[in-house]
Design a protein around this motif. Structure first.
Motif, PDB file in Angstrom:
ATOM      1  N   LEU A 116      -6.416 -14.473  14.365  1.00 29.10           N
ATOM      2  CA  LEU A 116      -5.885 -13.185  14.527  1.00 29.10           C
ATOM      3  C   LEU A 116      -5.224 -13.226  15.912  1.00 29.10           C
ATOM      4  O   LEU A 116      -4.199 -12.697  16.102  1.00 29.10           O
ATOM      5  N   MET A 117      -5.534 -14.047  16.880  1.00 24.59           N
ATOM      6  CA  MET A 117      -5.168 -13.856  18.270  1.00 24.59           C
ATOM      7  C   MET A 117      -4.111 -14.811  18.756  1.00 24.59           C
ATOM      8  O   MET A 117      -3.756 -14.892  19.874  1.00 24.59           O
ATOM      9  N   MET A 118      -3.601 -15.836  17.794  1.00 20.11           N
ATOM     10  CA  MET A 118      -2.641 -16.829  18.111  1.00 20.11           C
ATOM     11  C   MET A 118      -1.340 -15.984  18.188  1.00 20.11           C
ATOM     12  O   MET A 118      -0.175 -16.135  17.218  1.00 20.11           O
ATOM     13  N   GLY A 119      -0.893 -15.401  19.372  1.00 18.06           N
ATOM     14  CA  GLY A 119       0.473 -14.762  19.575  1.00 18.06           C
ATOM     15  C   GLY A 119       1.348 -15.760  20.093  1.00 18.06           C
ATOM     16  O   GLY A 119       1.016 -16.934  20.431  1.00 18.06           O
ATOM     17  N   ASP A 120       2.533 -15.516  20.430  1.00 18.90           N
ATOM     18  CA  ASP A 120       3.690 -16.454  20.798  1.00 18.90           C
ATOM     19  C   ASP A 120       3.269 -16.779  22.210  1.00 18.90           C
ATOM     20  O   ASP A 120       3.704 -17.785  22.716  1.00 18.90           O
ATOM     21  N   ARG A 121       2.907 -15.963  23.178  1.00 18.70           N
ATOM     22  CA  ARG A 121       2.687 -15.933  24.406  1.00 18.70           C
ATOM     23  C   ARG A 121       1.357 -15.499  25.103  1.00 18.70           C
ATOM     24  O   ARG A 121       0.544 -14.980  24.145  1.00 18.70           O
ATOM     25  N   PRO A 122       0.929 -16.373  26.126  1.00 15.37           N
ATOM     26  CA  PRO A 122      -0.413 -16.161  26.531  1.00 15.37           C
ATOM     27  C   PRO A 122      -0.645 -14.779  26.783  1.00 15.37           C
ATOM     28  O   PRO A 122      -1.969 -14.116  26.750  1.00 15.37           O
ATOM     29  N   THR A 123       0.438 -13.801  27.367  1.00 18.26           N
ATOM     30  CA  THR A 123       0.012 -12.546  27.527  1.00 18.26           C
ATOM     31  C   THR A 123      -0.153 -11.798  26.215  1.00 18.26           C
ATOM     32  O   THR A 123      -1.036 -10.617  26.292  1.00 18.26           O
ATOM     33  N   ASP A 124       0.263 -12.038  25.078  1.00 17.46           N
ATOM     34  CA  ASP A 124      -0.130 -11.429  23.688  1.00 17.46           C
ATOM     35  C   ASP A 124      -1.503 -11.816  23.445  1.00 17.46           C
ATOM     36  O   ASP A 124      -2.403 -10.787  23.072  1.00 17.46           O
ATOM     37  N   ILE A 125      -2.206 -12.992  23.770  1.00 15.79           N
ATOM     38  CA  ILE A 125      -3.610 -13.280  23.510  1.00 15.79           C
ATOM     39  C   ILE A 125      -4.475 -12.253  24.580  1.00 15.79           C
ATOM     40  O   ILE A 125      -5.517 -11.744  24.058  1.00 15.79           O
ATOM     41  N   GLU A 126      -4.086 -12.360  25.955  1.00 19.20           N
ATOM     42  CA  GLU A 126      -4.857 -11.733  26.898  1.00 19.20           C
ATOM     43  C   GLU A 126      -4.758  -9.981  26.442  1.00 19.20           C
ATOM     44  O   GLU A 126      -6.033  -9.449  26.575  1.00 19.20           O
ATOM     45  N   ASN A 127      -3.936  -9.671  25.947  1.00 19.37           N
ATOM     46  CA  ASN A 127      -3.700  -8.107  25.494  1.00 19.37           C
ATOM     47  C   ASN A 127      -4.776  -7.890  24.172  1.00 19.37           C
ATOM     48  O   ASN A 127      -5.548  -7.008  24.220  1.00 19.37           O
ATOM     49  N   PHE A 128      -4.630  -9.121  23.414  1.00 19.53           N
ATOM     50  CA  PHE A 128      -5.370  -8.694  22.334  1.00 19.53           C
ATOM     51  C   PHE A 128      -7.157  -8.614  22.702  1.00 19.53           C
ATOM     52  O   PHE A 128      -7.798  -8.200  22.171  1.00 19.53           O
ATOM     53  N   ILE A 129      -7.475  -9.599  23.586  1.00 18.49           N
ATOM     54  CA  ILE A 129      -8.858  -9.665  24.056  1.00 18.49           C
ATOM     55  C   ILE A 129      -9.122  -8.531  24.763  1.00 18.49           C
ATOM     56  O   ILE A 129     -10.219  -7.952  24.520  1.00 18.49           O
ATOM     57  N   THR A 130      -8.135  -8.119  25.599  1.00 22.00           N
ATOM     58  CA  THR A 130      -8.705  -6.764  26.353  1.00 22.00           C
ATOM     59  C   THR A 130      -8.901  -5.599  25.381  1.00 22.00           C
ATOM     60  O   THR A 130      -9.812  -4.979  25.924  1.00 22.00           O
ATOM     61  N   GLU A 131      -8.047  -5.454  24.342  1.00 23.46           N
ATOM     62  CA  GLU A 131      -8.489  -4.225  23.450  1.00 23.46           C
ATOM     63  C   GLU A 131      -9.588  -4.508  22.576  1.00 23.46           C
ATOM     64  O   GLU A 131     -10.240  -3.723  22.620  1.00 23.46           O
TER      65      GLU A 131
END
Length: 297
Positions: A116-131
């Motif tokens: 689920l956390m495989m976004g296009d950018r590292p920040t996408d993954i970081e935001n997913f984790i933070t949430e």
């Protein structure tokens, strides 16, 4: 845990999603899926079986159709690469946490959502984790886990997916820095979907922080079936003070084990399906840290 009716559409959906990532034309895809649909457990004809055993049958058909013993190799490499890119972020939030162990456990469990956390950018993954980190762990389960670590001299850590093992590495490093113990990390011997093998473990340097060995199972099974593990792994698990088991596949394989093994396991997974929600008395997509001796069934 033996399969439930819920498992059949889940496994079939997993098969479709996984195979769509491979280079099969529509004719070969239909042929493969027709063969998958003939697996007795996916037709409701065999229920005395765990989901890892059913998925092993699916995986054998995928390998047979593709001619590749590790058809998801590139996907696993990409998952490792993407999570390694955010390690500075993970180290930062761990260093700032009031209880780094608590956060490291939550991160390790959250790693089970790798797909689920495989976004296009590292920040996408970081935001997913933070949430997702906003969801709490069960307080008693965490305190029990921490207490078990205090008296642990030998630890076995059962890995799950590629990508997820980057989070595991952070937890393992923290545990072994704090506690003087013999520790071993166990990976799959034979590639199974996106589960980590020795290749994926070494590619992220997991073997630099803990001894890594293969489970010895001679098939693409995404779970730790003890009666098929090598004698070395069986002996290590029997002699361990504590076992950390990651993911649903390992839970399904080990939930029915004898108490002398099962009751020293700390299961870490996410409630991805209704059977898990009912078993652990949690809502969907919640982090689970559980010791089965504390669960009345």
């Amino acid at each position: 845990m033996l399969i439930k009716p819920d498992c059949i559409p889940c496994i079939l959906n997993m098969a479709v999603t996984s195979v769509r990532k491979l280079s099969l034309d529509e004719i070969r895809f239909r042929s493969l899926f027709s063969r998958i649909l003939r697996i007795p457990s996916l037709r409701g004809e065999s229920w005395e079986i765990t989901s890892p055993q059913v998925i092993e049958s699916v995986m054998k058909l995928i390998v047979d159709e593709t001619g590749d013993p590790d058809p998801f190799r590139a996907i696993k490499a990409d998952q490792n690469k993407r999570i390694m890119e955010i390690v500075p972020f993970l180290r930062k939030i761990l260093s700032e946490a009031p209880d780094p162990l608590y956060l490291a456990v939550k991160l390790a469990i959250l790693g089970n959502t790798i797909d689920l956390m495989m976004g296009d950018r590292p920040t996408d993954i970081e935001n997913f984790i933070t949430e997702r980190l906003k969801a709490p762990l069960d307080t008693k389960a965490y305190l029990d886990f921490r207490e078990k670590l205090e008296s642990c001299n030998s630890l076995v850590y059962l890995g799950d997916n590629a990508g997820e093992i980057v989070f595991d590495k952070l937890l393992v490093a923290l545990i072994t820095q704090r506690h003087d113990m013999d520790a071993v990390f166990i990976v799959r011997s034979v590639p199974a979907l996106n589960d980590a093998t020795m290749d994926e473990a070494k590619s992220i340097g997991l073997d630099e922080v803990i001894r890594v060995i293969e489970n010895g199972i001679n098939g693409p099974c995404p779970g730790t079936l003890l009666d098929r593990c090598s004698a070395e792994v069986s002996n290590i698990m029997a002699g361990a003070d504590m076992i950390i088991s990651k993911g649903g596949g390992n839970f399904d394989a080990l939930e029915g084990e004898q108490p002398e093994i099962r009751d020293k396991i700390s299961f870490m997974l996410l409630s991805k399906c209704q059977p898990y929600c009912e078993y652990f008395c949690v809502r969907m997509h919640e982090p689970i840290l559980a010791h089965l001796e504390n669960i009345v069934k």
